[in-house]
Each structure stands twice: as structure tokens, then as C-alpha cells.
Write an enzyme that holds these catalytic residues in place. Structure first.
Site, short mmCIF file in Angstrom:
data_model
loop_
_atom_site.label_atom_id
_atom_site.label_comp_id
_atom_site.label_asym_id
_atom_site.label_seq_id
_atom_site.Cartn_x
_atom_site.Cartn_y
_atom_site.Cartn_z
N SER A 131 -4.22 -3.12 -6.36
CA SER A 131 -4.69 -1.81 -6.75
C SER A 131 -3.48 -0.94 -6.26
CB SER A 131 -5.71 -1.12 -6.08
OG SER A 131 -5.91 0.13 -6.35
N TYR A 145 -11.21 0.55 1.48
CA TYR A 145 -10.67 -0.08 0.06
C TYR A 145 -9.04 -0.36 0.16
CZ TYR A 145 -9.81 -0.65 -5.03
OH TYR A 145 -9.56 -1.03 -6.03
#
Length: 236
Positions: A131, A145
């Protein structure tokens, strides 16, 4: 792109980016298998549509996931797409939920990559879907995250050194906001995300799949240990 008879495993392939990757490689002639955890109906539909083989495996279960990778080999290409998102105030988040995130987003891609490499053919490809949040986190509540996606960068750089003598490459694809069930283009946070992007729209799963296919192809044989961001300028 021509992947005729290439043996491909997509870990986390039933929906979203993973499903787009499965469909693209299957359409390009590869022998594709993919894992899923809870999305049985979506997995069965995708398998029927593409001719790929669906295998139910929980990426958080290390031994089961490693066994699935081992039984799918020897692989030409392994793509790790499984991932979970936990968001909220780190002072109140459930520690077990954070540990589960780390199990799926960090431990699983490491062990899957190592297991795939054991029997992988010379010149094989390992690609992990990370990501852009591994590089940039402009919003609160996503520290765990972001931690997990940053960890993949160090993993890829290290394994690139370890596997390089066999011509095996490992790369991280880093999508930004992408239109999937997890992050729909019409979701309540879309406007906030678009506000920090140069191209103010969500990307598509198909775009990410095509970048992945390039990295798996013959012209990417010298690309390894690298991060490949496709984020509409989210991190610019």
C-alpha cells in the site's frame, strides 16, 4: 501478455485486486490457483469464470498457508494479495485485532515468499501487494496498518538479496485508493482521500493487475527489491 503454462498462485484472490489479478493471468494462459478465506461464493464464481482453482486457506494460519503454497508449486509466479485493515484510535483498538493484522499483512507474506522460493524455478517472480500507506499516512487511526505495509519494504529488499543469485525477483506493488469492496469509490471517505491526490479519483483493480503482470513478465527480470506505487499521486 503471454503467460501460457506458467504456474501462478495468488494468495487472497477471490475479490477486488486479487480477483482482477487472477482473471488477467488466467486470460493470459497461465495455470492459476488462488486462495480465499471467507468469500466462498465469490471464489467459486471466479473459479468457474476463469478456470482457476480456488483453495480455501486462512492466511493467518501459518502452517496451513505454507502448506498451500508448497502444494501449489513449483511455481513460476507467486502473488501475495491477502490483507486486512484495522482502523481506530490506537489507545482503544483491540490488541488481538492488531496482532491478527500483523499475522496476515506481515508474517504471512514473509512465510509465503520463503516457502514459494524453496521450489521456485530459476527466474521466478514473487510480488506482494502492499500500500502507498507504507510511504505516507496523512490520516489518524491507521498506524498499525501503515506499520504492516512499511514492513513489506524491508522484507522485499532483504529477500531480493537472498533470492537474487537464482534470478528470482521480489517486488512490492503499492496501490493508493482503489475501487474495491474494502475502499469503494463512492465510500464516505472518498472525498477525503481524493483531497490529497493529484488525480482525484480512485484507481481500478485492473490497473493494479496490469502493473503486477508487467513485474511478472520477461521485461522485468532486472527489477527486484523495489516498491512500485500506483496511487494517483496520493503520496506525491
Amino acid at each position: 501478455m503471454d503467460f501460457v503454462d506458467k504456474r501462478v498462485l495468488v494468495v487472497g484472490g477471490s475479490r477486488g485486486i486479487g480477483a482482477a489479478i487472477v482473471a488477467l493471468f488466467a486470460d493470459s494462459g497461465a495455470r492459476v490457483s488462488f486462495t480465499y478465506s471467507g468469500s466462498r461464493e465469490a471464489a467459486q464464481n471466479l473459479a468457474a469464470k476463469t478456470g482457476a482453482t480456488a483453495v480455501q486457506t486462512d492466511a493467518a494460519d501459518r502452517d496451513a498457508m505454507m502448506a498451500t503454497v508448497r502444494e501449489a508449486g513449483p511455481l513460476d509466479i507467486m502473488i501475495f494479495n491477502a490483507g486486512v485493515l484495522v482502523a481506530g484510535d490506537p489507545l482503544t483498538l483491540d490488541p488481538d485485532a492488531v496482532d491478527h493484522l500483523i499475522d496476515v499483512n506481515v508474517r504471512a507474506p514473509y512465510h509465503a515468499s520463503v516457502e514459494a522460493a524453496r521450489a521456485m524455478k530459476e527466474g521466478g517472480r514473487i510480488i506482494v501487494i502492499g500500500s502507498v500507506n507504507g510511504d505516507r499516512m496523512p490520516f489518524p487511526g491507521l498506524a498499525a496498518y501503515a506499520l504492516s505495509k512499511s514492513a513489506l519494504q524491508g522484507m522485499a529488499r532483504g529477500l531480493a538479496r537472498d533470492f537474487g543469485p537464482r534470478g528470482i525477483t521480489i517486488n512490492i506493488v503499492q496501490p493508493g485508493p482503489t475501487d474495491t469492496d474494502m475502499n469503494p469509490a463512492d465510500g464516505e471517505l472518498a472525498e477525503q482521500m481524493h483531497s490529497v491526490m493529484a488525480i482525484k479519483r480512485h484507481g481500478t483493480a485492473q490497473d493494479v493487475a496490469h502493473l503486477t503482470a508487467y513485474l511478472a513478465g520477461p521485461h522485468a527480470s532486472g527489477i527486484t527489491g523495489a516498491m512500485h506505487t500506483i496511487d494517483g499521486g496520493f503520496g506525491a
